[in-house]
Design an enzyme around this catalytic site. Structure first.
Site, mmCIF file in Angstrom:
data_model
loop_
_atom_site.group_PDB
_atom_site.id
_atom_site.type_symbol
_atom_site.label_atom_id
_atom_site.label_comp_id
_atom_site.label_asym_id
_atom_site.label_seq_id
_atom_site.Cartn_x
_atom_site.Cartn_y
_atom_site.Cartn_z
ATOM 1 N N ARG A 91 0.831 -1.206 0.000
ATOM 2 C CA ARG A 91 0.000 0.000 0.000
ATOM 3 C C ARG A 91 0.861 1.249 0.000
ATOM 4 N NH1 ARG A 91 -3.545 1.321 5.256
ATOM 5 N NH2 ARG A 91 -1.503 1.795 6.079
ATOM 6 N N CYS A 133 -0.039 5.384 0.761
ATOM 7 C CA CYS A 133 -1.100 6.240 1.285
ATOM 8 C C CYS A 133 -0.568 7.665 1.315
ATOM 9 C CB CYS A 133 -1.499 5.788 2.686
ATOM 10 S SG CYS A 133 -2.869 6.728 3.383
#
Length: 123
Positions: free
Chosen positions: A100, A102
């Site tokens: 991920r 972010c």
């Protein structure tokens, strides 16, 4: 010329609001109600929950599932929402924990608080 890929659509997820399609490379999911096409009311928790409902619908329509997501990119309007968002993210993905990124952004479509795009393989 026809697209060299299958376009995936689901009436359980909102239609694209721009010139892109929903496939296993799931374009940015935002917290739109798929029936009214309006942003769900509430804060980061409510909006994140709707994003995951929409993402689940796209994944299901494409033969994928949350556990088959390899990578997500998350856009938050404010990093002050990170802890609350992260709790829901962890619940949604469980033990699979995809890679991920972010980032905080200045503005998102329809002034939402969160947007998630995902790359998945068929389940």
């Amino acid at each position: 010329m026809a697209a060299p890929y299958n376009v995936i659509a689901s009436n359980k997820a909102p239609a694209a609001i721009g010139p892109y399609v929903q496939t296993i490379y799931a374009s940015g999911c935002i917290p739109l109600d798929p029936v009214s096409m309006t942003v769900v009311e509430g804060g980061i928790e409510e909006q994140t929950a709707q994003v995951f409902k929409n993402l689940s619908a796209v994944l299901e329509a494409s033969g994928a599932a949350p556990w088959s997501v390899l990578k997500t990119t998350v856009f938050l309007k404010s990093m002050d929402d990170f802890a609350a968002f992260n709790t829901l993210y962890a619940q949604y993905f469980g033990e699979t924990k995809p890679a991920r990124s972010c980032v905080e952004v200045a503005r998102l479509p329809k002034d939402v608080l969160v947007e998630i795009e995902a790359i998945a393989v068929e389940a």
